[in-house]
Design an enzyme around this catalytic site. Structure first.
Site, PDB file in Angstrom:
ATOM      1  N   CYS A  19       2.393   1.806  -4.870  1.00 47.45           N
ATOM      2  CA  CYS A  19       2.199   0.374  -4.642  1.00 47.45           C
ATOM      3  C   CYS A  19       1.806  -0.348  -5.926  1.00 47.45           C
ATOM      4  CB  CYS A  19       1.204   0.115  -3.519  1.00 47.45           C
ATOM      5  SG  CYS A  19      -0.370   0.961  -3.644  1.00 47.45           S
ATOM      6  N   PHE A  52       0.837  -1.195   0.000  1.00 51.22           N
ATOM      7  CA  PHE A  52       0.000   0.000   0.000  1.00 51.22           C
ATOM      8  C   PHE A  52       0.872   1.245   0.000  1.00 51.22           C
ATOM      9  CE2 PHE A  52       0.889  -0.928   4.418  1.00 51.22           C
ATOM     10  CZ  PHE A  52       1.130   0.302   4.988  1.00 51.22           C
ATOM     11  N   CYS A  53       0.245   2.371  -0.378  1.00 50.67           N
ATOM     12  CA  CYS A  53       0.919   3.678  -0.382  1.00 50.67           C
ATOM     13  C   CYS A  53      -0.146   4.753  -0.210  1.00 50.67           C
ATOM     14  CB  CYS A  53       1.724   3.881  -1.667  1.00 50.67           C
ATOM     15  SG  CYS A  53       0.715   3.817  -3.161  1.00 50.67           S
ATOM     16  N   THR A  54       0.212   6.000  -0.382  1.00 52.81           N
ATOM     17  CA  THR A  54      -0.722   7.104  -0.103  1.00 52.81           C
ATOM     18  C   THR A  54      -1.955   7.062  -0.997  1.00 52.81           C
ATOM     19  OG1 THR A  54       1.165   8.465   0.544  1.00 52.81           O
ATOM     20  CG2 THR A  54      -0.930   9.591   0.184  1.00 52.81           C
ATOM     21  N   ILE A  79      -4.087   4.591   0.811  1.00 57.31           N
ATOM     22  CA  ILE A  79      -4.511   4.938   2.164  1.00 57.31           C
ATOM     23  C   ILE A  79      -5.644   5.962   2.133  1.00 57.31           C
ATOM     24  CG2 ILE A  79      -3.751   5.907   4.371  1.00 57.31           C
ATOM     25  CD1 ILE A  79      -0.855   5.091   3.414  1.00 57.31           C
TER      26      ILE A  79
END
Length: 310
Positions: free
Chosen positions: A190, A183-185, A212
């Protein structure tokens, strides 16, 4: 594409990206810059052969028009967009930049448009990362992870996304035989990270669709496995559940996000230093930062709004 009802705050913020083959991406720069500047939109758009990435802010009407404009470009329909709002314009300028990659990993053979991992919707993420055979990896950089991440997630402690491939190579044994969830922002890093991991021969590779930001928007706080706040790359600094503006602040000396515990440290001075950078800066540096902060405060006192160097 994510949709959101009309925000209660006056500025609409759109984080967007799309991996797609853009052979003539250079030709898009001037028209997009003119379109944004003509409508009071500020922020950054990145263009490369592999697609578009950026975060921009403006009025509801202006942002809606920009998304429609980008969607009309060949190969860019189907943008991944996350909307939020801000009480004031969170950017100082509008920039449209040409890049080698829209998110820099440094592995040019990777094609996320063709080989990314499996999308996992925000509502299904908890079930995946709670499984015993799943390894959860935060693909963001260490300074972002420092103010929040998912419970039990692995932090590669990278200073930049370029370091991620080397970290994966060094930890391949940890990934063998497991589901790999990343996952990433906002989803872009990702997505590229999953394409890289799949290129190494791993098959059970997943990533959080919308990142996120989408998770915090959709998953109620009482059901959430997120801990802390999410760093964002604008003057809001961080957001929390419901995409409400968080409590994070930014050290203007080192650009590291700070939480409440940092602000009470004797090493913290507004615009001058924080616990992260105090020992790495000289008295001469702090004197320079203090003068810059003085200019920022003078500009604000004179009603000129945010100082560009702040």
């Amino acid at each position: 594409m994510t949709t959101l009802s009309a925000p209660s705050q006056p500025v609409r913020v759109a984080a967007l990206y799309r991996f797609a083959r853009l052979d003539a991406f250079e030709a898009l720069r001037a028209p997009l810059a003119a379109f944004c500047c003509g409508r009071g939109i500020k922020g950054t758009l990145l263009l490369a052969h592999e697609g578009i990435n950026g975060t921009v802010a403006g009025s509801d009407e202006a942002i809606a028009a920009l998304i429609e404009q980008i969607e009309a470009i060949d190969d860019l329909s189907g943008l991944e967009v996350k909307y939020s709002s801000a009480a004031a314009m969170p950017f100082h300028r509008m920039k449209v930049r040409l890049k080698r990659e829209i998110v820099t990993m440094g592995v040019e053979t990777i094609d996320p448009a063709a080989s990314a991992g499996t999308y996992v919707e925000a509502g299904d993420w908890n079930a995946l990362i709670s499984q015993a055979d799943t390894i959860v990896i935060d693909t963001r950089n260490a300074y972002e992870v420092s103010i929040g991440s998912f419970k039990g997630a692995v932090d590669p402690a990278t200073a930049s996304f370029r370091e991620f491939p080397a970290w994966v190579e060094a930890h391949r044994a940890d990934l063998e035989g497991r589901k790999v969830a990343m996952f990433c922002t906002g989803g872009i890093r990702c997505e590229k990270a999953t394409a890289y991991v799949k290129s190494l021969g791993f098959e059970d590779v997943f990533h959080l669709k919308g990142g996120i930001l989408k998770y915090l928007e959709e998953v109620p706080a009482e059901q959430s496995l997120w801990q802390g706040e999410c760093f964002v790359f604008d003057e809001r600094v961080s957001v929390s559940h419901g995409l409400a503006v968080g409590t994070g602040e930014l050290c203007r000396a080192c650009r590291h996000p700070l939480m409440e515990s940092d602000l009470v440290s004797p090493k913290y001075a507004v615009g001058v230093s924080c616990p992260r950078c105090f020992d790495a800066r000289s008295d001469k540096d702090r004197k320079r930062y203090a003068e810059r902060q003085r200019q920022v405060e003078l500009a604000q006192a004179r009603g000129r709004g945010p100082h560009i160097g702040s």
